[in-house]
Design a protein around this motif. Structure first.
Motif, PDB file in Angstrom:
ATOM      1  N   GLY A 187      -7.962  14.650 -26.173  1.00 13.82           N
ATOM      2  CA  GLY A 187      -8.795  14.261 -27.297  1.00 13.82           C
ATOM      3  C   GLY A 187      -8.017  14.050 -28.576  1.00 13.82           C
ATOM      4  N   TRP A 188      -6.746  13.793 -28.494  1.00 14.10           N
ATOM      5  CA  TRP A 188      -5.919  13.600 -29.704  1.00 14.10           C
ATOM      6  C   TRP A 188      -5.639  12.114 -29.870  1.00 14.10           C
ATOM      7  N   ASP A 189      -5.861  11.609 -31.060  1.00 14.44           N
ATOM      8  CA  ASP A 189      -5.664  10.187 -31.332  1.00 14.44           C
ATOM      9  C   ASP A 189      -4.531  10.031 -32.343  1.00 14.44           C
ATOM     10  N   PRO A 190      -3.275   9.953 -31.873  1.00 14.53           N
ATOM     11  CA  PRO A 190      -2.143   9.844 -32.808  1.00 14.53           C
ATOM     12  C   PRO A 190      -2.027   8.429 -33.367  1.00 14.53           C
ATOM     13  N   PRO A 191      -1.180   8.244 -34.382  1.00 10.35           N
ATOM     14  CA  PRO A 191      -0.951   6.886 -34.898  1.00 10.35           C
ATOM     15  C   PRO A 191      -0.374   5.978 -33.816  1.00 10.35           C
ATOM     16  N   VAL A 192      -0.466   4.692 -34.066  1.00 14.99           N
ATOM     17  CA  VAL A 192      -0.033   3.725 -33.066  1.00 14.99           C
ATOM     18  C   VAL A 192       1.458   3.827 -32.769  1.00 14.99           C
ATOM     19  N   TRP A 193       2.251   4.114 -33.767  1.00 17.71           N
ATOM     20  CA  TRP A 193       3.708   4.104 -33.602  1.00 17.71           C
ATOM     21  C   TRP A 193       4.243   5.340 -32.886  1.00 17.71           C
ATOM     22  N   VAL A 194       3.444   6.374 -32.712  1.00 22.27           N
ATOM     23  CA  VAL A 194       3.939   7.616 -32.121  1.00 22.27           C
ATOM     24  C   VAL A 194       4.294   7.421 -30.649  1.00 22.27           C
ATOM     25  N   ALA A 195       3.406   6.799 -29.909  1.00 23.43           N
ATOM     26  CA  ALA A 195       3.648   6.623 -28.468  1.00 23.43           C
ATOM     27  C   ALA A 195       4.900   5.775 -28.183  1.00 23.43           C
ATOM     28  N   PRO A 196       5.068   4.612 -28.834  1.00 30.53           N
ATOM     29  CA  PRO A 196       6.306   3.844 -28.588  1.00 30.53           C
ATOM     30  C   PRO A 196       7.568   4.593 -28.993  1.00 30.53           C
ATOM     31  N   LEU A 197       7.469   5.335 -30.135  1.00 32.03           N
ATOM     32  CA  LEU A 197       8.667   6.047 -30.584  1.00 32.03           C
ATOM     33  C   LEU A 197       9.070   7.139 -29.609  1.00 32.03           C
ATOM     34  N   VAL A 198       8.091   7.939 -29.198  1.00 35.00           N
ATOM     35  CA  VAL A 198       8.397   9.025 -28.273  1.00 35.00           C
ATOM     36  C   VAL A 198       8.873   8.473 -26.931  1.00 35.00           C
ATOM     37  N   SER A 199       8.243   7.422 -26.477  1.00 34.84           N
ATOM     38  CA  SER A 199       8.631   6.832 -25.192  1.00 34.84           C
ATOM     39  C   SER A 199      10.038   6.238 -25.255  1.00 34.84           C
ATOM     40  N   SER A 200      10.353   5.590 -26.367  1.00 32.67           N
ATOM     41  CA  SER A 200      11.688   5.002 -26.514  1.00 32.67           C
ATOM     42  C   SER A 200      12.761   6.086 -26.548  1.00 32.67           C
ATOM     43  N   LEU A 201      12.472   7.166 -27.296  1.00 29.15           N
ATOM     44  CA  LEU A 201      13.453   8.239 -27.367  1.00 29.15           C
ATOM     45  C   LEU A 201      13.662   8.882 -26.002  1.00 29.15           C
TER      46      LEU A 201
END
Length: 449
Positions: A142-156
């Motif tokens: 149920g957590w809705d993070p900002p759009v850029w969080v998922a790409p950043l974490v995935s890239s790292l």
């Protein structure tokens, strides 16, 4: 393979290489251990994959074990291992397989462009799967993070899993190639040094033989002529001792003079040789063996040549007439003719011409006693020509019994050839013998005309 690897492969290394692709047993042990660990990891992850995919657990575990076991062939087929790890990325299994596979690929001899393509495929696959998993986990929590969080974490995460093994593999591969290159260069240098040592030993042996020959030739030239005249005078002295005491006394005086001259020349040459045997640091700096080893062979030869050629003032063309006079005194009929204007030549040229005449007259005393002899000396602008020709031995002449070692003609030929001249010797049609030499004056003497 290095010597260490060969030592580890004792007990059938050739059979081991034929059956498997490992060069060392410790490499095989490492790969088997990694394959077992990877199979265990993938097998455990196969349980979760079976639950998510709705397949039997045994099938998921079996798939994980098979996938993890591919590390066993990582050295033989590194590309295949990486492709398998990329293929099972959606199943979220094979972390150890991916890391070890990328390291092995980067460290191998696979072209760098292929390595870059496969590493990029691994990064993209990891990035996509990580991003999808991240979104699923966030929705379930149920957590809705900002759009850029998922790409950043995935890239790292994708770069963190892919970049370190690739960079480490590139470093290890480059270092391995450098070590192999240095080892090959060291082996090449060792072979070259071995060849150079062998050639140096051959040159040293050749130089020793050459110097022995030169020293023997110089001693022969110094002693043989005067001793031969001494023997001739001694034979004449024996023949006239009772009939003509005055002539016998004169011959005895000549024998004494010849002996003293021979001893003087021999003593001078041996003295120069002995002085060249002393090392530069002094007589007390090393033992006799060290002194002999430190004295250059060329200096010994030079000493012999200097002693032989400079003894008693040094032979030159001006002394040829006196040399002929000695043979005349011994009873030989010698005709001397000199052509050309008087001029100066290089010292070695004059000394060689003198030695040729000296040895030729000595051979006449030995082999043709009583023979008429003609000596012709031609002084030319760029060379000196010498001709010594004798007729057949007179029947009534007594043989002086002089021994012959067969080195006289050889020594003359070597002397003349050293200066680039020509030497010819052989019997004549009249039954005599002829010796001729043409010696070029390549280095004109100072003050020469």
């Amino acid at each position: 393979m290095s010597g260490t690897g060969e030592a580890l492969d004792q007990g059938g290394p050739h059979t081991w290489r034929r059956l498997w692709w490992w060069s060392r047993r410790r490499s095989a042990a490492l790969d088997i251990t990694l394959a077992v660990l990877s199979a265990a990891e993938c097998g455990l992850e196969g349980v979760a994959f079976a639950g998510d995919a709705g397949v039997p657990v045994a099938l998921g575990v079996a798939l994980g074990v098979v996938v993890g076991s591919t590390l066993l062939v990582r050295r033989r087929w590194p590309i295949a291992v990486v492709l398998v790890s990329v293929a099972v990325t959606p199943a979220e299994m094979g972390f150890l397989l991916a890391v070890v596979g990328l390291y092995t690929l980067a460290a191998s001899e696979v072209p760098r462009r292929i390595t870059a393509v496969l590493a990029g495929m691994s990064v993209v696959a990891t990035l996509i799967i990580t991003m999808l998993s991240f979104h699923q986990d966030m929705e379930s929590d149920g957590w809705d993070p900002p759009v850029w969080v998922a790409p950043l974490v995935s890239s790292l995460m994708a770069l963190g899993v892919t970049a370190p093994p690739v960079l480490l593999g590139l470093y290890v591969g480059a270092r391995r190639r450098l070590v192999e290159s240095l080892r090959e260069r060291a082996d090449g240098l060792e072979r070259e040094l071995s060849l150079l040592a062998e050639r140096a030993e051959e040159r040293a042996e050749w130089a020793r033989n050459e110097e022995r020959t030169r020293i023997a030739r110089e001693m022969h030239d110094v002693v043989a002529h005067r001793v031969s005249l001494m023997v001739v005078h001694a034979a004449a002295l024996q023949a006239v001792a009772l009939k003509d005491p005055e002539k016998a006394s004169k011959n005895a005086a000549l024998v004494g003079d010849m002996g003293r001259q021979a001893l003087t020349e021999l003593r001078t040459m041996l003295g120069v040789l002995r002085s060249h045997d002393v090392p530069a640091g002094g007589a007390g700096s090393a033992g006799p063996g060290a002194a002999g080893a430190s004295a250059p062979l060329a200096s010994v030869a030079a000493a012999a040549s200097v002693a032989a050629d400079e003894a008693a003032g040094g032979p030159c063309l001006a002394e040829v007439e006196a040399l002929v006079g000695q043979s005349r005194t011994a009873g030989m009929v010698v005709e001397l003719s000199v052509e050309g204007d008087e001029r100066s030549y290089a010292p070695r040229v004059e000394q060689t011409a003198y030695r040729v005449v000296q040895e030729a007259l000595t051979n006449v005393h030995k082999h043709a006693p009583g023979a008429r002899t003609r000596v012709r000396l031609a002084r030319r602008s760029a060379e000196v020509a010498v001709l010594v020709e004798n007729g057949p031995s007179e029947r009534g002449a007594a043989d002086a019994g002089l021994p012959s070692g067969g080195n006289g003609l050889l020594g003359m030929k070597e002397r003349v050839a050293t200066l680039g001249g020509g030497f010819v010797s052989g019997p004549t049609d009249a039954g005599g013998f002829r010796v001729s030499a043409v010696i070029p004056d390549r280095v004109a003497a100072p003050g020469g005309v």
